[in-house]
Enzyme design. Structure first.
Site, PDB file in Angstrom:
ATOM      1  N   LYS A   1       0.829  -1.211   0.000  1.00  0.00           N
ATOM      2  CA  LYS A   1       0.000   0.000   0.000  1.00  0.00           C
ATOM      3  C   LYS A   1       0.863   1.259   0.000  1.00  0.00           C
ATOM      4  CE  LYS A   1      -2.014  -1.119   3.884  1.00  0.00           C
ATOM      5  NZ  LYS A   1      -1.297  -2.382   4.172  1.00  0.00           N
TER       6      LYS A   1
ATOM      7  N   ARG B   1      -9.624   1.357   8.567  1.00  0.00           N
ATOM      8  CA  ARG B   1      -9.148   0.018   8.913  1.00  0.00           C
ATOM      9  C   ARG B   1     -10.282  -0.872   9.399  1.00  0.00           C
ATOM     10  NH1 ARG B   1      -3.451   0.575   8.432  1.00  0.00           N
ATOM     11  NH2 ARG B   1      -2.494  -1.029   9.663  1.00  0.00           N
TER      12      ARG B   1
ATOM     13  N   ARG C   1      11.867  -5.478   4.601  1.00  0.00           N
ATOM     14  CA  ARG C   1      11.560  -4.057   4.346  1.00  0.00           C
ATOM     15  C   ARG C   1      12.520  -3.133   5.094  1.00  0.00           C
ATOM     16  NH1 ARG C   1       5.695  -1.835   5.375  1.00  0.00           N
ATOM     17  NH2 ARG C   1       5.961  -2.902   7.348  1.00  0.00           N
TER      18      ARG C   1
ATOM     19  N   ARG D   1      11.426  -1.413  10.643  1.00  0.00           N
ATOM     20  CA  ARG D   1      10.335  -1.028  11.549  1.00  0.00           C
ATOM     21  C   ARG D   1      10.232  -1.993  12.721  1.00  0.00           C
ATOM     22  NH1 ARG D   1       5.142   0.306   7.846  1.00  0.00           N
ATOM     23  NH2 ARG D   1       4.124  -0.856   9.531  1.00  0.00           N
TER      24      ARG D   1
ATOM     25  N   ARG E   1      -0.385  -8.565  13.460  1.00  0.00           N
ATOM     26  CA  ARG E   1      -0.972  -7.605  12.503  1.00  0.00           C
ATOM     27  C   ARG E   1      -1.823  -8.326  11.462  1.00  0.00           C
ATOM     28  NH1 ARG E   1       4.337  -5.203  10.588  1.00  0.00           N
ATOM     29  NH2 ARG E   1       3.135  -4.033   9.056  1.00  0.00           N
TER      30      ARG E   1
HETATM   31  P1  AP5 Z   1       4.855  -1.605   1.791  1.00  0.00           P
HETATM   32  O1  AP5 Z   1       4.470  -0.738   0.649  1.00  0.00           O
HETATM   33  O2  AP5 Z   1       5.589  -0.998   2.927  1.00  0.00           O
HETATM   34  O3  AP5 Z   1       3.565  -2.409   2.323  1.00  0.00           O
HETATM   35  P2  AP5 Z   1       2.283  -1.871   3.086  1.00  0.00           P
HETATM   36  O4  AP5 Z   1       1.094  -2.550   2.510  1.00  0.00           O
HETATM   37  O5  AP5 Z   1       2.246  -0.382   3.139  1.00  0.00           O
HETATM   38  O6  AP5 Z   1       2.588  -2.507   4.508  1.00  0.00           O
HETATM   39  P3  AP5 Z   1       2.541  -1.886   5.956  1.00  0.00           P
HETATM   40  O7  AP5 Z   1       3.241  -2.886   6.825  1.00  0.00           O
HETATM   41  O8  AP5 Z   1       3.040  -0.478   6.009  1.00  0.00           O
HETATM   42  O9  AP5 Z   1       1.019  -1.919   6.250  1.00  0.00           O
HETATM   43  P4  AP5 Z   1       0.357  -1.892   7.597  1.00  0.00           P
HETATM   44  O10 AP5 Z   1      -1.042  -1.658   7.210  1.00  0.00           O
HETATM   45  O11 AP5 Z   1       0.613  -3.066   8.468  1.00  0.00           O
HETATM   46  O12 AP5 Z   1       1.130  -0.715   8.367  1.00  0.00           O
HETATM   47  P5  AP5 Z   1       0.758   0.792   8.673  1.00  0.00           P
HETATM   48  O13 AP5 Z   1       1.992   1.565   8.589  1.00  0.00           O
HETATM   49  O14 AP5 Z   1      -0.431   1.237   7.927  1.00  0.00           O
HETATM   50  O15 AP5 Z   1       5.699  -2.836   1.180  1.00  0.00           O
HETATM   51  C1  AP5 Z   1       6.280  -3.802   2.038  1.00  0.00           C
HETATM   52  C2  AP5 Z   1       7.641  -4.226   1.451  1.00  0.00           C
HETATM   53  O16 AP5 Z   1       7.437  -4.902   0.208  1.00  0.00           O
HETATM   54  C3  AP5 Z   1       8.586  -3.052   1.137  1.00  0.00           C
HETATM   55  O17 AP5 Z   1       9.875  -3.464   1.481  1.00  0.00           O
HETATM   56  C4  AP5 Z   1       8.465  -2.849  -0.391  1.00  0.00           C
HETATM   57  O18 AP5 Z   1       9.691  -2.391  -0.930  1.00  0.00           O
HETATM   58  C5  AP5 Z   1       8.137  -4.261  -0.874  1.00  0.00           C
HETATM   59  N1  AP5 Z   1       7.200  -4.270  -2.006  1.00  0.00           N
HETATM   60  C6  AP5 Z   1       6.054  -3.552  -2.110  1.00  0.00           C
HETATM   61  N2  AP5 Z   1       5.411  -3.851  -3.264  1.00  0.00           N
HETATM   62  C7  AP5 Z   1       6.185  -4.788  -3.899  1.00  0.00           C
HETATM   63  C8  AP5 Z   1       6.048  -5.500  -5.139  1.00  0.00           C
HETATM   64  N3  AP5 Z   1       4.985  -5.333  -5.956  1.00  0.00           N
HETATM   65  N4  AP5 Z   1       7.010  -6.395  -5.471  1.00  0.00           N
HETATM   66  C9  AP5 Z   1       8.072  -6.611  -4.648  1.00  0.00           C
HETATM   67  N5  AP5 Z   1       8.266  -5.968  -3.465  1.00  0.00           N
HETATM   68  C10 AP5 Z   1       7.318  -5.059  -3.087  1.00  0.00           C
HETATM   69  O19 AP5 Z   1       0.301   0.660  10.211  1.00  0.00           O
HETATM   70  C11 AP5 Z   1       1.210   0.362  11.221  1.00  0.00           C
HETATM   71  C12 AP5 Z   1       0.476   0.374  12.564  1.00  0.00           C
HETATM   72  O20 AP5 Z   1      -0.049   1.689  12.815  1.00  0.00           O
HETATM   73  C13 AP5 Z   1      -0.727  -0.552  12.676  1.00  0.00           C
HETATM   74  O21 AP5 Z   1      -0.356  -1.872  13.042  1.00  0.00           O
HETATM   75  C14 AP5 Z   1      -1.538   0.152  13.763  1.00  0.00           C
HETATM   76  O22 AP5 Z   1      -1.010  -0.088  15.039  1.00  0.00           O
HETATM   77  C15 AP5 Z   1      -1.330   1.617  13.421  1.00  0.00           C
HETATM   78  N6  AP5 Z   1      -2.346   2.135  12.492  1.00  0.00           N
HETATM   79  C16 AP5 Z   1      -2.133   2.572  11.220  1.00  0.00           C
HETATM   80  N7  AP5 Z   1      -3.289   2.962  10.663  1.00  0.00           N
HETATM   81  C17 AP5 Z   1      -4.255   2.771  11.593  1.00  0.00           C
HETATM   82  C18 AP5 Z   1      -5.653   2.983  11.604  1.00  0.00           C
HETATM   83  N8  AP5 Z   1      -6.318   3.463  10.544  1.00  0.00           N
HETATM   84  N9  AP5 Z   1      -6.346   2.660  12.732  1.00  0.00           N
HETATM   85  C19 AP5 Z   1      -5.711   2.182  13.812  1.00  0.00           C
HETATM   86  N10 AP5 Z   1      -4.376   1.948  13.877  1.00  0.00           N
HETATM   87  C20 AP5 Z   1      -3.648   2.243  12.762  1.00  0.00           C
END
Ligand code: AP5
Length: 216
Positions: free
Chosen positions: A13, A88, A127, A160, A171
């Site tokens: 994402k 979410r 990552r 991270r 998660r």
């Molecule tokens: P990446 O793009 O980083 O993946 P992502 O889907 O963004 O994964 P996240 O782990 O950031 O999602 P998340 O929802 O768990 O975390 P968030 O920060 O929102 O890609 C991952 C890796 O793959 C990278 O190394 C990239 O280079 C590689 N890659 C990507 N695409 C590729 C491809 N096509 N081919 C090959 N490699 C590829 O949330 C973190 C925490 O914050 C949550 O756990 C929660 O505690 C809190 N939080 C965030 N939002 C909320 C909310 N709305 N409500 C409540 N708590 C929240």
């Protein structure tokens, strides 16, 4: 144009939202990035959020929704945005709908980035994230040009804290609990567009840009 990206941790994402944001000239709004900045600055919000994030749990809705209300009200989001990591759950989706209704605005498209578990684990375990601009890299899939330094801003790359094996597992469990209802919420509103995010980054982006151009 107002776009939401749904999908499990590691689906890509953040990676896709950043490129899509450049292509469509829209701000990328990531709840995860904003929360991590708050944690790094030890703000009042960051102090409240840290424990939930470290455990792989969702930060309480009222904190996240308040944070998003003020972010969406900023001038750069006036003509559209790309939401990454929000909403979410159904409560957040309804809060977002309420906010947009007040502003007389609509969501145009919701991309659901589907990814298989082995791909997710491989991506999250390798990552690297930039401490300066939040750009994403991967040890093997998308390595930086210079070891542990961001190509864009020369910031230091870090792993991270929630990318530990146990926290990834938590998660994914949280995602499994919340996602089905959220996906059907946007399906019923006929906003949902399924994307296979196991594919290469450029192919995923191309499919999203094609779908977005139909809605424009
Ligand atoms: P990446 O793009 O980083 O993946 P992502 O889907 O963004 O994964 P996240 O782990 O950031 O999602 P998340 O929802 O768990 O975390 P968030 O920060 O929102 O890609 C991952 C890796 O793959 C990278 O190394 C990239 O280079 C590689 N890659 C990507 N695409 C590729 C491809 N096509 N081919 C090959 N490699 C590829 O949330 C973190 C925490 O914050 C949550 O756990 C929660 O505690 C809190 N939080 C965030 N939002 C909320 C909310 N709305 N409500 C409540 N708590 C929240």
């Amino acid at each position: 144009m107002r776009i939401i990206l749904l999908g499990p941790p590691g689906a890509g994402k953040g990676t896709q939202a950043k490129t899509l944001a450049k292509s469509l000239k829209l701000p990328h709004i990531s709840t995860g990035d904003i929360l991590r900045q708050n944690v790094a600055q030890s703000s009042a919000l960051g102090k409240k959020a840290k424990d939930y994030m470290d455990k792989g749990l969702l930060v309480p809705d009222e904190l996240v929704t308040q944070m998003m209300e003020s972010r969406i009200a900023q001038p750069d989001a006036k003509n559209g945005f790309i939401l990454d990591g929000y909403p979410r759950n159904i409560g957040q989706a309804q809060a977002l709908d309420g906010l947009l209704k007040e502003l007389n605005l609509n969501i145009d498209i919701v991309f659901n980035l589907g990814a298989s578990e082995p791909v997710i684990i491989q991506r999250l375990s390798g990552r690297l994230t930039c401490g300066g601009c939040s750009a994403n890299y991967h040890i093997t899939n998308m390595p930086p040009k210079k070891d542990m330094l961001c190509d864009n801003c020369r910031g230091k790359l870090y792993q991270r804290t929630d990318d530990k094996k146990e926290t990834i597992k938590k998660r994914l469990e949280v995602y499994a609990q919340e996602s089905a209802a959220l996906i059907s919420y946007y399906e019923q509103k006929q906003k949902l567009q399924e994307i296979c995010a196991d594919q290469a980054q450029e192919i995923v982006l191309k499919e999203m840009l094609e779908a977005a151009s139909v809605k424009r």
